[in-house]
Every structure is written in structure tokens, then in C-alpha cells.
Write a protein that holds these residues in place. Structure first.
Motif, PDB file in Angstrom:
ATOM      1  N   UNK A 111      -6.277  15.054  -8.592  1.00  9.49           N
ATOM      2  CA  UNK A 111      -7.204  16.151  -8.881  1.00  9.49           C
ATOM      3  C   UNK A 111      -6.706  16.892 -10.121  1.00  9.49           C
ATOM      4  N   UNK A 112      -7.602  17.355 -10.993  1.00  5.37           N
ATOM      5  CA  UNK A 112      -7.165  18.080 -12.194  1.00  5.37           C
ATOM      6  C   UNK A 112      -6.220  19.242 -11.904  1.00  5.37           C
ATOM      7  N   UNK A 113      -6.518  20.041 -10.858  1.00  2.00           N
ATOM      8  CA  UNK A 113      -5.652  21.181 -10.544  1.00  2.00           C
ATOM      9  C   UNK A 113      -4.291  20.709 -10.056  1.00  2.00           C
ATOM     10  N   UNK A 114      -4.250  19.575  -9.357  1.00  4.21           N
ATOM     11  CA  UNK A 114      -2.969  19.044  -8.908  1.00  4.21           C
ATOM     12  C   UNK A 114      -2.165  18.520 -10.087  1.00  4.21           C
ATOM     13  N   UNK A 115      -2.834  17.905 -11.052  1.00  3.09           N
ATOM     14  CA  UNK A 115      -2.150  17.374 -12.227  1.00  3.09           C
ATOM     15  C   UNK A 115      -1.564  18.486 -13.100  1.00  3.09           C
ATOM     16  N   UNK A 116      -2.201  19.665 -13.073  1.00  2.00           N
ATOM     17  CA  UNK A 116      -1.728  20.774 -13.905  1.00  2.00           C
ATOM     18  C   UNK A 116      -0.407  21.347 -13.418  1.00  2.00           C
ATOM     19  N   UNK A 117      -0.109  21.192 -12.118  1.00  2.00           N
ATOM     20  CA  UNK A 117       1.151  21.711 -11.596  1.00  2.00           C
ATOM     21  C   UNK A 117       2.291  20.835 -12.090  1.00  2.00           C
ATOM     22  N   UNK A 118       3.272  21.464 -12.743  1.00  2.00           N
ATOM     23  CA  UNK A 118       4.421  20.741 -13.328  1.00  2.00           C
ATOM     24  C   UNK A 118       3.926  19.613 -14.226  1.00  2.00           C
ATOM     25  N   UNK A 119       2.921  19.920 -15.057  1.00  2.00           N
ATOM     26  CA  UNK A 119       2.262  18.870 -15.839  1.00  2.00           C
ATOM     27  C   UNK A 119       3.227  18.131 -16.766  1.00  2.00           C
ATOM     28  N   UNK A 120       4.171  18.852 -17.334  1.00  3.68           N
ATOM     29  CA  UNK A 120       5.060  18.179 -18.291  1.00  3.68           C
ATOM     30  C   UNK A 120       5.880  17.093 -17.607  1.00  3.68           C
ATOM     31  N   UNK A 121       6.239  17.305 -16.334  1.00  2.54           N
ATOM     32  CA  UNK A 121       6.961  16.256 -15.593  1.00  2.54           C
ATOM     33  C   UNK A 121       6.031  15.088 -15.287  1.00  2.54           C
ATOM     34  N   UNK A 122       4.830  15.399 -14.827  1.00  2.00           N
ATOM     35  CA  UNK A 122       3.899  14.343 -14.452  1.00  2.00           C
ATOM     36  C   UNK A 122       3.443  13.557 -15.681  1.00  2.00           C
ATOM     37  N   UNK A 123       3.249  14.253 -16.804  1.00  2.00           N
ATOM     38  CA  UNK A 123       2.846  13.569 -18.029  1.00  2.00           C
ATOM     39  C   UNK A 123       3.882  12.530 -18.419  1.00  2.00           C
ATOM     40  N   UNK A 124       5.156  12.905 -18.315  1.00  2.00           N
ATOM     41  CA  UNK A 124       6.231  11.954 -18.645  1.00  2.00           C
ATOM     42  C   UNK A 124       6.202  10.750 -17.710  1.00  2.00           C
ATOM     43  N   UNK A 125       6.009  11.012 -16.393  1.00  3.47           N
ATOM     44  CA  UNK A 125       5.966   9.918 -15.423  1.00  3.47           C
ATOM     45  C   UNK A 125       4.752   9.026 -15.652  1.00  3.47           C
TER      46      UNK A 125
ATOM     47  N   UNK B  73       0.867  -1.185   0.000  1.00  3.15           N
ATOM     48  CA  UNK B  73       0.000   0.000   0.000  1.00  3.15           C
ATOM     49  C   UNK B  73       0.899   1.229   0.000  1.00  3.15           C
ATOM     50  N   UNK B  74       0.853   2.008  -1.077  1.00  4.66           N
ATOM     51  CA  UNK B  74       1.711   3.189  -1.167  1.00  4.66           C
ATOM     52  C   UNK B  74       0.900   4.467  -1.042  1.00  4.66           C
ATOM     53  N   UNK B  75       1.477   5.470  -0.385  1.00 11.13           N
ATOM     54  CA  UNK B  75       0.825   6.746  -0.121  1.00 11.13           C
ATOM     55  C   UNK B  75       1.466   7.838  -0.965  1.00 11.13           C
ATOM     56  N   UNK B  76       0.659   8.444  -1.829  1.00  9.47           N
ATOM     57  CA  UNK B  76       1.171   9.504  -2.686  1.00  9.47           C
ATOM     58  C   UNK B  76       1.386   9.025  -4.106  1.00  9.47           C
ATOM     59  N   UNK B  77       1.855   9.961  -4.928  1.00 11.03           N
ATOM     60  CA  UNK B  77       2.124   9.680  -6.339  1.00 11.03           C
ATOM     61  C   UNK B  77       3.416  10.385  -6.726  1.00 11.03           C
ATOM     62  N   UNK B  78       3.919  10.056  -7.900  1.00  6.65           N
ATOM     63  CA  UNK B  78       4.977  10.783  -8.587  1.00  6.65           C
ATOM     64  C   UNK B  78       6.377  10.579  -8.018  1.00  6.65           C
ATOM     65  N   UNK B  79       6.541   9.812  -6.956  1.00  8.86           N
ATOM     66  CA  UNK B  79       7.874   9.585  -6.403  1.00  8.86           C
ATOM     67  C   UNK B  79       8.328   8.158  -6.677  1.00  8.86           C
ATOM     68  N   UNK B  80       9.641   7.975  -6.699  1.00 10.27           N
ATOM     69  CA  UNK B  80      10.229   6.657  -6.924  1.00 10.27           C
ATOM     70  C   UNK B  80       9.673   5.638  -5.935  1.00 10.27           C
ATOM     71  N   UNK B  81       9.509   6.051  -4.690  1.00  9.71           N
ATOM     72  CA  UNK B  81       8.974   5.168  -3.656  1.00  9.71           C
ATOM     73  C   UNK B  81       7.624   4.602  -4.060  1.00  9.71           C
ATOM     74  N   UNK B  82       6.755   5.452  -4.620  1.00  7.78           N
ATOM     75  CA  UNK B  82       5.414   5.014  -5.009  1.00  7.78           C
ATOM     76  C   UNK B  82       5.463   4.028  -6.174  1.00  7.78           C
ATOM     77  N   UNK B  83       6.211   4.398  -7.212  1.00  9.58           N
ATOM     78  CA  UNK B  83       6.296   3.508  -8.374  1.00  9.58           C
ATOM     79  C   UNK B  83       6.950   2.178  -8.018  1.00  9.58           C
TER      80      UNK B  83
END
Length: 315
Positions: free
Chosen positions: A115-129, A83-93
Motif C-alpha cells: 500500500x502507498x502509505x505502508x511504503x512511505x514508512x521508512x521509505x529510504x530503507x524499503x527503497x534500498x531493499x 509461498x512467502x508471507x510479508x515483505x522486506x525481511x530476509x526470510x521473504x527475499x
């Protein structure tokens, strides 16, 4: 059943995600659940040195938090559920990847990060991940945990069609909160109720603390009140807020930094109201904490707290 929960950071300054994860696991251990928590060591680690907190030597590299120690621990250990808490970090993946490799089910608690507004922050990094790792991680999860219906709706909007469990964050209310509540009600009935407003949380642009400053600047002499801003976070944002205080000529604003424990609850109890003006909040632990000492909460429409109106304890 042996369970492993993971989180990228468990520091006291990491915000509500860390504290609610720790509180949940403490409660699970009181129920004799066999659960460990893996994270990286930090100078402000939450907890009392519990053996079930597996705080690994911090070898984090890059903002993504790549860690060989995390890889090694996940490879060498074996659990029935991950069970992982959060997204976008190496630990989660890496938690999701290790579970799939071992043929074990895993759960993800995004903590509002889809959340859409959370995804928009640094979207280009998150899109790649998302393309590289996280789309497969999310779609392969046995379940996603949402803390409110609003979060579940955003998880569905993201495209996940699997099971979603809506379970609110736990609130670990200390014993002394009851006496603070009684004291506050007595002061209110005796009209010893100063106009003192508060904000408590991580200082970040999404919190929209500047809107409280603009509101304070509109008050006339008869309406003057004090505003106390509690928390730390983005240094540039805090500097922006301080400059706005100067520009607006406000004299009744105080920045008190990070406060925890009984001092935090005592300050919460001293407020006429707590304000949560955020663009969005996934849950907002501070809301339950303020209510526990009798302080009403004024929350933005970006929070999932319509119950404030239903139960007449805020707006």
C-alpha cells in the motif's frame, strides 16, 4: 504437490499476519495438503507443536532478520511450490531467491505491505531493499495474493503486471462464538446494552487510536461511555495514548493489554461497537471476529469493509 510457506515471525504478538497464516495452514492440513511452514523460533510461537511448523533456531541478525538457518533450510530442502508471507525481511527475499535458483514457482502474499502509505514508512530503507532484491522478487513471482480488491489495485500501482489472486483471509470462528452471539442479542432485546466501545489490535500510530480518545472527550454527561483498548505493540505509542488520556481528563478508558482465546471473544461480545479507526487496513481479522459474536463494527474508509454498510452490520 509439496508446498513450503514461509513467514519471518509466527508469534502470538505478531498480529493478524501470523494468525491468519497459521489458520490457513491448519485448514489446508485438514484437506490433506502437503504443506510446511518455515519460520524462526520464538517464545510465543503460535500452534500446538505441529510437525509441519519448521521453527528454526533463531539466529536472526539485524532488523532485516538475516538468518543462516533460513538459508541452510531453503538450500537443503526441496518443494514444488514456495509461498512467502510479508515483505522486506530476509526470510521473504531468500524464499523467492531459493525458488528461482531451484527453478520452482513462488507466490508472495504482501499482507498490505505494498500500500502507498505502508511504503512511505521508512521509505529510504524499503527503497534500498526494492532496488537490491525485492523488485526482482516481485516481478519474478508466479502470482501475488491480495486479500481484497483494494490491495490488488495497489499491487498494480506498484507496477506488478502478473497474475493476482484475490482471496480473503480465513476466519477460524470458535464453536462458543455462537452462544456469545445469542447471549448478546438477548441482552440487546432486553435493553441490557451498556455503552461500551472497544478497540482491538496492534498498538501502532497507523491505527489512529487517539481519534477514539478525542471522540470520547466530545461526549457529554448523558452520552458517557466506556472505551476498552485491547492490544500491545509500540511502547512509545502506547505511552502517547496514556498521556493523551491524562491530558483530556478521561476517566473511562482502560488499557487491558494482549488478550486471546475465549476471553477475547467474551470481551468483544460485551461491546456496543468495535471501532477500527486505522489509516489503512489490508483486511482486518478483528472485524470478522467481532461480527461473529454480534458486535457491529465502525471502520474507517482506510479499510476494505464497505460490506458493513451493505449488510447493515456496522458502518
Amino acid at each position: 504437490m509439496r508446498i513450503l510457506q514461509t513467514i519471518a515471525g509466527l508469534g502470538t504478538h505478531s498480529g493478524g499476519t501470523s494468525s491468519c497464516t497459521y489458520d490457513l495452514l491448519v485448514a489446508m492440513h485438514r484437506m490433506d495438503c502437503d504443506v510446511n511452514l518455515m519460520t524462526l523460533q520464538t517464545t510465543d510461537l503460535i500452534g500446538c507443536g505441529e510437525l509441519w511448523i519448521k521453527a528454526l533456531p533463531n539466529d536472526s541478525i539485524s532488523p532485516y532478520g538475516y538468518s543462516r538457518n533460513i538459508n541452510r533450510y531453503l538450500c537443503q530442502s526441496d518443494y514444488d511450490l514456495y509461498h512467502t508471507n510479508g515483505m522486506w525481511m530476509h526470510c521473504n527475499h531468500e524464499t523467492c531467491f531459493a525458488a528461482r535458483k531451484k527453478g520452482k514457482p513462488y507466490v508472495i502474499t504482501p499482507h498490505g505491505m505494498l500500500y502507498p502509505k505502508a511504503l512511505k514508512r521508512s521509505y529510504w530503507k524499503k527503497w534500498s531493499l526494492i532496488q537490491l532484491f525485492f523488485n526482482k522478487d516481485i516481478q519474478g513471482a508466479a502470482c501475488l495474493h491480495a486479500t481484497c480488491k483494494q490491495e490488488m489495485d495497489n499491487i498494480r500501482l506498484f507496477g506488478y503486471q502478473g497474475p493476482v489472486a484475490i482471496i480473503s483471509n480465513p476466519a477460524d470462528i470458535p464453536m462458543y462464538a455462537g452462544s456469545l452471539f445469542d447471549k448478546k442479542i438477548k441482552a440487546f432485546l432486553e435493553c441490557h446494552h451498556p455503552k461500551k466501545f472497544g478497540f482491538l489490535g496492534r498498538l501502532h500510530p497507523i491505527k489512529k487510536v487517539e481519534n477514539l480518545l478525542y471522540g470520547m472527550s466530545l461526549l457529554n454527561e448523558d452520552q458517557k461511555a466506556e472505551l476498552v483498548i485491547i492490544g500491545k505493540g509500540d511502547d512509545k505509542y502506547e505511552q502517547f495514548l496514556r498521556l493523551e488520556v491524562e491530558r483530556l481528563g478521561l476517566k473511562n478508558i482502560s488499557f487491558v493489554g494482549f488478550i486471546d482465546g475465549k476471553a477475547k471473544y467474551e470481551l468483544l461480545a460485551s461491546f456496543s461497537a468495535l471501532f477500527v479507526p486505522s489509516d489503512f487496513e489490508n483486511f482486518g481479522m478483528i472485524i470478522t471476529e467481532a461480527l461473529s459474536v454480534g458486535t457491529p463494527v465502525m471502520a474507517s474508509l482506510g479499510t476494505p469493509w464497505e460490506e458493513l454498510n451493505i449488510h447493515h452490520c456496522g458502518w
